[in-house]
Enzyme design. Structure first.
Site, PDB file in Angstrom:
ATOM      1  N   ASN A   9      -9.485  -4.774 -84.329  1.00 50.05           N
ATOM      2  CA  ASN A   9      -7.970  -5.163 -84.390  1.00 50.05           C
ATOM      3  C   ASN A   9      -7.760  -6.497 -84.330  1.00 50.05           C
ATOM      4  O   ASN A   9      -8.375  -7.131 -83.495  1.00 50.05           O
ATOM      5  CB  ASN A   9      -7.333  -4.273 -83.503  1.00 50.05           C
ATOM      6  CG  ASN A   9      -7.432  -2.697 -83.475  1.00 50.05           C
ATOM      7  OD1 ASN A   9      -7.584  -2.211 -84.676  1.00 50.05           O
ATOM      8  ND2 ASN A   9      -7.438  -2.059 -82.344  1.00 50.05           N
ATOM      9  N   LYS A  38     -11.086  -2.326 -79.284  1.00 50.17           N
ATOM     10  CA  LYS A  38     -12.110  -2.111 -78.099  1.00 50.17           C
ATOM     11  C   LYS A  38     -13.637  -2.179 -78.585  1.00 50.17           C
ATOM     12  O   LYS A  38     -14.448  -2.767 -78.002  1.00 50.17           O
ATOM     13  CB  LYS A  38     -11.786  -0.721 -77.562  1.00 50.17           C
ATOM     14  CG  LYS A  38     -10.475  -0.711 -77.099  1.00 50.17           C
ATOM     15  CD  LYS A  38     -10.269   0.587 -75.888  1.00 50.17           C
ATOM     16  CE  LYS A  38     -11.148   0.363 -74.822  1.00 50.17           C
ATOM     17  NZ  LYS A  38     -10.866  -0.620 -73.990  1.00 50.17           N
ATOM     18  N   ASP A 237      -5.016 -12.615 -67.551  1.00 44.47           N
ATOM     19  CA  ASP A 237      -4.654 -11.697 -68.613  1.00 44.47           C
ATOM     20  C   ASP A 237      -6.065 -10.602 -68.382  1.00 44.47           C
ATOM     21  O   ASP A 237      -7.180 -10.920 -68.602  1.00 44.47           O
ATOM     22  CB  ASP A 237      -4.806 -12.266 -69.945  1.00 44.47           C
ATOM     23  CG  ASP A 237      -4.563 -11.609 -71.163  1.00 44.47           C
ATOM     24  OD1 ASP A 237      -4.452 -10.283 -71.108  1.00 44.47           O
ATOM     25  OD2 ASP A 237      -4.428 -11.797 -72.270  1.00 44.47           O
ATOM     26  N   ALA A 240      -9.021  -7.697 -71.683  1.00 44.53           N
ATOM     27  CA  ALA A 240     -10.218  -7.028 -72.027  1.00 44.53           C
ATOM     28  C   ALA A 240     -11.329  -6.925 -71.083  1.00 44.53           C
ATOM     29  O   ALA A 240     -12.641  -6.645 -71.433  1.00 44.53           O
ATOM     30  CB  ALA A 240     -11.026  -8.318 -73.206  1.00 44.53           C
ATOM     31  N   ALA A 241     -10.753  -6.969 -69.943  1.00 49.27           N
ATOM     32  CA  ALA A 241     -11.538  -6.708 -68.694  1.00 49.27           C
ATOM     33  C   ALA A 241     -12.613  -5.484 -68.661  1.00 49.27           C
ATOM     34  O   ALA A 241     -13.842  -5.551 -68.405  1.00 49.27           O
ATOM     35  CB  ALA A 241     -10.808  -6.516 -67.601  1.00 49.27           C
ATOM     36  N   GLY A 242     -12.116  -4.364 -69.170  1.00 50.76           N
ATOM     37  CA  GLY A 242     -13.043  -3.240 -69.223  1.00 50.76           C
ATOM     38  C   GLY A 242     -13.818  -3.299 -70.423  1.00 50.76           C
ATOM     39  O   GLY A 242     -14.835  -2.773 -70.185  1.00 50.76           O
ATOM     40  N   ASP A 243     -13.463  -3.862 -71.536  1.00 55.18           N
ATOM     41  CA  ASP A 243     -14.586  -3.996 -72.587  1.00 55.18           C
ATOM     42  C   ASP A 243     -15.629  -5.045 -72.305  1.00 55.18           C
ATOM     43  O   ASP A 243     -16.958  -4.665 -72.628  1.00 55.18           O
ATOM     44  CB  ASP A 243     -13.951  -4.282 -74.075  1.00 55.18           C
ATOM     45  CG  ASP A 243     -12.930  -3.451 -74.426  1.00 55.18           C
ATOM     46  OD1 ASP A 243     -13.240  -2.203 -74.254  1.00 55.18           O
ATOM     47  OD2 ASP A 243     -11.893  -3.607 -74.975  1.00 55.18           O
ATOM     48  N   SER A 282     -11.884 -14.575 -74.132  1.00 60.23           N
ATOM     49  CA  SER A 282     -12.152 -14.492 -72.450  1.00 60.23           C
ATOM     50  C   SER A 282     -13.510 -14.249 -72.079  1.00 60.23           C
ATOM     51  O   SER A 282     -13.771 -14.165 -71.062  1.00 60.23           O
ATOM     52  CB  SER A 282     -11.240 -13.491 -71.981  1.00 60.23           C
ATOM     53  OG  SER A 282     -11.539 -12.144 -72.050  1.00 60.23           O
TER      54      SER A 282
END
Length: 294
Positions: A9, A38, A237, A240-243, A282
């Site tokens: 995306n 994701k 921010d 994207a931490a989980g990914d 990031s």
């Protein structure tokens, strides 16, 4: 090689002091377009963490699609399995507040056209050391890819996001599931990380529940249990931490790190990512992750 069968995306990110409530208009500080999704996020995270990665998915024939493809390729991801379809690419509208929290609306676009892995995708999956899946593609496609991994003896790592009930045929094909606490509750119908862990282990061999600032919780059917604290940092921010965590964890597992070390490696990668803005922009490199662990 790690295969990622998932979404790409373009993230349309607005930065605000406080997210608007229903019916409210607020003024933002800034706006950015950042490649994300994701699937693409996990592919880039894994590549930057040191793995060879192949991405399998779809983008549209618009400018966003070209930029998404270029970003993946520039990050070292093999994009030969990234098909182009007529119409718009997927987008995510993201609002990030001054505390680093976010809210997200995803419009699938080209991702919604992926109904299953192609013949070439199946060959790529079969030759992989791990397959990463998420839920931003149609469920039938995710199930088919998971089953392809299972048939080929490839470990299947699922991030059950966006949160939704999961069909039995998907869980039966998954080796490891990595939800956050909200997603774990949505999948199991129970609250509390430890209760959700036990419920998930009835269906899946290994479970990692990410707990944000509280760290991560691991369990396996062999009876192993581990808790790893989060690295204390100031979040800018968290998009994207989980990914980033999942991508780094997949790399650690394919390198056969002990689970405690693998969780620390993934947690360090996630901690570095939340100190920077954006999703794909990031994600840390292997050297940056290892330096943060010394």
């Amino acid at each position: 090689m790690i295969s990622v069968f998932g979404s790409a995306n373009m993230d349309l990110v607005a930065y605000v002091s406080e997210a608007p409530k229903r019916g409210e208009t607020v003024t933002g500080h800034r706006f950015r377009t950042i490649p994300g999704g994701k699937g693409a996020n996990q592919a880039i995270a894994a590549a930057r963490a040191g793995a060879a990665v192949a991405f399998l998915g779809a983008v549209g024939d618009d400018g966003f699609g070209a930029e998404l493809r270029a970003t993946l390729a520039e990050s070292g991801v093999d994009v030969r399995g990234l098909r182009q379809v007529p119409g718009p690419s997927g987008i995510a509208h993201i609002v990030v507040d001054d505390d680093g929290g976010n809210s997200i609306i995803v419009v699938p676009g080209a991702n919604g056209t992926v109904t299953g892995p192609s013949g070439e995708d199946l060959a790529t999956i079969a030759g992989s050391r791990a397959l990463l899946l998420q839920l931003e593609l149609p469920m039938e496609a995710v199930v088919a890819a998971a089953q392809a991994g299972q048939v080929s003896g490839v470990p299947v790592i699922l991030t059950p996001a966006p949160a939704q009930p999961l069909p039995d045929e998907l869980l039966d094909a998954v080796t490891m599931i990595v939800p956050n606490e909200h997603e774990a509750a949505a999948v199991t119908g129970v609250t509390g990380a430890y209760a959700a862990l036990d419920a998930l282990l009835e269906r899946v061999e290994e479970v990692v529940i990410t707990l944000g600032s509280e760290g991560a919780l691991y369990g396996s059917r062999s009876g192993e249990r581990l808790g790893v604290p989060a690295v204390e940092v100031k979040a800018v921010d968290t998009t994207a931490a989980g990914d980033t965590f999942v991508g780094a964890l997949a790399v650690a597992r394919t390198e056969h790190m002990p689970m405690a070390r693998a969780l620390r490696f993934a947690s360090a990668a996630a901690a570095l990512s939340v100190q920077r803005e954006g999703a794909s922009t990031s994600m840390p490199t292997r050297r940056q992750i290892e330096d943060s662990l010394t």
